[in-house]
Design an enzyme around this catalytic site. Structure first.
Site, mmCIF file in Angstrom:
data_model
loop_
_atom_site.group_PDB
_atom_site.id
_atom_site.type_symbol
_atom_site.label_atom_id
_atom_site.label_comp_id
_atom_site.label_asym_id
_atom_site.label_seq_id
_atom_site.Cartn_x
_atom_site.Cartn_y
_atom_site.Cartn_z
ATOM 1 N N CYS A 1 22.864 16.644 -36.862
ATOM 2 C CA CYS A 1 22.493 16.009 -35.582
ATOM 3 C C CYS A 1 22.130 17.117 -34.588
ATOM 4 C CB CYS A 1 23.639 15.152 -35.043
ATOM 5 S SG CYS A 1 24.093 13.801 -36.147
ATOM 6 N N CYS A 32 24.529 18.340 -31.654
ATOM 7 C CA CYS A 32 25.956 18.512 -31.960
ATOM 8 C C CYS A 32 26.305 19.944 -32.351
ATOM 9 C CB CYS A 32 26.324 17.550 -33.090
ATOM 10 S SG CYS A 32 28.045 17.666 -33.575
ATOM 11 N N GLU A 64 39.100 21.918 -35.118
ATOM 12 C CA GLU A 64 39.604 21.567 -33.793
ATOM 13 C C GLU A 64 40.220 20.173 -33.804
ATOM 14 O OE1 GLU A 64 36.431 21.998 -30.909
ATOM 15 O OE2 GLU A 64 35.762 23.825 -31.901
ATOM 16 N N CYS A 109 34.022 18.335 -29.634
ATOM 17 C CA CYS A 109 34.397 19.244 -30.725
ATOM 18 C C CYS A 109 33.289 20.155 -31.223
ATOM 19 C CB CYS A 109 34.932 18.418 -31.884
ATOM 20 S SG CYS A 109 36.690 18.195 -31.710
ATOM 21 N N GLY A 159 32.875 17.263 -38.317
ATOM 22 C CA GLY A 159 32.631 16.719 -39.657
ATOM 23 C C GLY A 159 32.226 15.264 -39.651
ATOM 24 N N GLU A 160 31.748 14.835 -40.812
ATOM 25 C CA GLU A 160 31.352 13.440 -41.001
ATOM 26 C C GLU A 160 32.374 12.824 -41.961
ATOM 27 O OE1 GLU A 160 29.435 10.941 -40.010
ATOM 28 O OE2 GLU A 160 30.225 9.825 -41.712
ATOM 29 N N SER A 208 34.533 7.311 -36.905
ATOM 30 C CA SER A 208 33.164 7.329 -36.408
ATOM 31 C C SER A 208 32.240 7.950 -37.451
ATOM 32 C CB SER A 208 33.131 8.154 -35.116
ATOM 33 O OG SER A 208 31.817 8.275 -34.643
ATOM 34 N N SER A 216 27.485 5.957 -34.757
ATOM 35 C CA SER A 216 26.710 6.764 -33.813
ATOM 36 C C SER A 216 25.250 6.397 -33.967
ATOM 37 C CB SER A 216 26.921 8.249 -34.113
ATOM 38 O OG SER A 216 28.287 8.556 -34.011
HETATM 39 N N1 SAH Z 1 30.281 12.560 -37.717
HETATM 40 C C1 SAH Z 1 30.829 11.499 -36.918
HETATM 41 C C2 SAH Z 1 31.890 11.977 -35.932
HETATM 42 C C3 SAH Z 1 31.368 13.052 -35.067
HETATM 43 S S1 SAH Z 1 31.659 13.301 -33.399
HETATM 44 C C4 SAH Z 1 29.720 10.801 -36.160
HETATM 45 O O1 SAH Z 1 28.612 11.315 -36.147
HETATM 46 O O2 SAH Z 1 29.943 9.738 -35.614
HETATM 47 C C5 SAH Z 1 31.881 11.852 -32.526
HETATM 48 C C6 SAH Z 1 30.722 11.449 -31.614
HETATM 49 O O3 SAH Z 1 30.326 12.494 -30.723
HETATM 50 C C7 SAH Z 1 29.493 11.038 -32.378
HETATM 51 O O4 SAH Z 1 28.985 9.861 -31.804
HETATM 52 C C8 SAH Z 1 28.545 12.178 -32.114
HETATM 53 O O5 SAH Z 1 27.209 11.813 -32.284
HETATM 54 C C9 SAH Z 1 28.911 12.542 -30.701
HETATM 55 N N2 SAH Z 1 28.460 13.871 -30.271
HETATM 56 C C10 SAH Z 1 28.292 14.981 -31.003
HETATM 57 N N3 SAH Z 1 27.853 15.996 -30.236
HETATM 58 C C11 SAH Z 1 27.779 15.515 -28.983
HETATM 59 C C12 SAH Z 1 27.381 16.073 -27.744
HETATM 60 N N4 SAH Z 1 26.979 17.339 -27.657
HETATM 61 N N5 SAH Z 1 27.419 15.286 -26.655
HETATM 62 C C13 SAH Z 1 27.822 13.990 -26.750
HETATM 63 N N6 SAH Z 1 28.206 13.409 -27.892
HETATM 64 C C14 SAH Z 1 28.171 14.152 -28.998
#
Ligand code: SAH
Length: 378
Positions: free
Chosen positions: A118, A121, A94, A344, A161-162, A193, A216
């Site tokens: 996580c 997520c 996405e 996403c 993804g990370e 991020s 994060s």
């Molecule tokens: N892997 C990276 C990028 C991922 S997404 C990371 O972890 O930072 C970007 C942000 O969205 C991250 O801070 C992640 O923790 C957050 N995120 C993921 N799922 C979420 C959700 N359901 N609600 C709010 N934030 C979320």
């Protein structure tokens, strides 16, 4: 020959493209002709500056494919557009296009799925399928740019993804997308991020790219963080913040911390105070040289099956106020595309579930893949 072993033109640096041209018996300058066009989405078969036989040879001996737009959801609230894009092997990712006052920002995915686990997520639920190539990362920017018909000025690596778990490909993508002969997007307009892969932050520091790093954090202590982010068992908060401090001391680039507020898990006043103490003590020490601290509060986007609930508006306000009272800048992230589930991972999962549930169904014409129109002309 399997297409996997063929060079992917969108993943090549100008130098690598030159080498390829020489290997094909072509002059080096072909690379300089092709690179800008490739990055505007022109396929080799459409490049009128190349002779027919070279075009055919490139068609046979290299690959060049942009992700295909499978779905496009447009928010009625703010115009945010969420794309489901399919890759050459049928996997989907996405991308999200957001309109801000300062221009268009794309949120790109770095992997198909994620293995960080996580708990809140959606992207990680099915685990990691594979890393994206530099060309697939770049292809998201090109395909979405073609579709919106406008210049994309900012990139955030915050999709599925990370990014630091796909380190080499992400770094190569950053260099490609920043290249003056290509899309020329400034590093200062790019954010990455991470969930906290501290060794990746250490490596990134050495690259000396003036991008913005977001971390994060999501919890003020190891116990609470490990409960929602398994990565914390590998790199605890001390180790993570030590990497952040050194990163800032070496690069002078401020880091922003993301904190997703989940009701009853990490949103209490006591946790806000603990977070403030933690950040001030670890980041404003001698080595931190007074690093400005910025926390981005994100009300959790509720993902079915996770059981996590959005912290109420009042809890968010109180949390922000506690941080501000202790000298920490706190912003509450504006939720864009609330009506299209713009965070996403969810669209990809829905699409995959539909594909497995209804393999024989003819495609709904309104949802049929819409290949981005080719852009021609150099
Ligand atoms: N892997 C990276 C990028 C991922 S997404 C990371 O972890 O930072 C970007 C942000 O969205 C991250 O801070 C992640 O923790 C957050 N995120 C993921 N799922 C979420 C959700 N359901 N609600 C709010 N934030 C979320």
């Amino acid at each position: 020959m399997s297409t996997q072993t063929l060079p992917d033109l969108l993943s090549l640096t100008p130098g690598e493209l030159e080498e390829l041209m020489l290997a094909l018996g072509e002059p080096k300058y072909r690379a300089a002709q092709m690179f800008p066009q490739l990055h505007r989405g022109v396929l080799p078969g459409q490049m009128s500056c190349l002779g027919k036989s070279l075009r055919q040879r490139l068609g046979r001996e290299t690959v060049c494919r942009l992700p295909r737009i499978e779905r496009r959801l447009v928010s009625r609230i703010d115009g945010t557009v969420k794309y489901l894009l399919s890759l050459a092997d049928g996997n989907c990712v996405e991308s999200v296009l957001m309109q801000y006052e300062h221009g268009k920002t794309i949120c790109v995915s770095s992997q198909v799925g994620c293995r960080m686990g996580c708990r809140f997520c959606a992207s990680t639920i099915g685990g990691l399928v594979r890393n994206l190539t530099p060309g697939e990362l770049l292809g998201q920017v090109i395909a979405v740019g073609q579709d919106c018909g406008d210049r994309i000025s900012n990139i955030v690596l915050m999709g599925i993804g990370e990014p630091l778990d796909n380190y080499e490909n992400v770094i190569k993508f950053l260099r490609l997308v920043n290249h003056p002969a290509g899309l020329n997007i400034g590093y200062r307009h790019i954010s990455l991020s991470t969930c906290g892969l501290a060794d990746g932050i250490d490596r990134l520091r050495e690259e000396n790219l003036p991008i913005t790093l977001s971390v994060s954090l999501h919890a003020p202590d190891d116990q609470a963080r490990s409960a929602i982010m398994p990565v914390n068992r590998r790199y605890g908060i001390d180790r993570l913040l030590a990497s952040c401090r050194v990163y800032f001391a070496a690069t002078g680039r401020r880091i922003s911390f993301e904190y997703t507020l989940i009701a009853g898990k990490n949103d209490s006043v006591a946790q806000a105070q603990k977070l403030a103490r933690l950040l001030v003590s670890r980041l404003r020490g001698r080595e931190g040289h007074g690093m400005p601290i910025h926390v981005n509060l994100i009300p959790v986007n509720e993902v079915a099956g996770t059981g996590f609930v959005h912290a109420g508006r009042e809890a968010v306000r109180r949390f922000a106020a506690e941080l501000e009272a202790r000298g920490i800048r706190a912003t509450v992230r504006r939720t864009l595309g609330a009506d299209i589930n713009a965070s996403c991972g969810q669209l990809r999962r829905e699409f995959a579930a539909q594909q497995t549930a209804e393999p024989e169904d003819p495609k709904d014409p309104s949802a049929a893949p819409q290949p981005a129109p080719p852009v021609t002309g150099a």
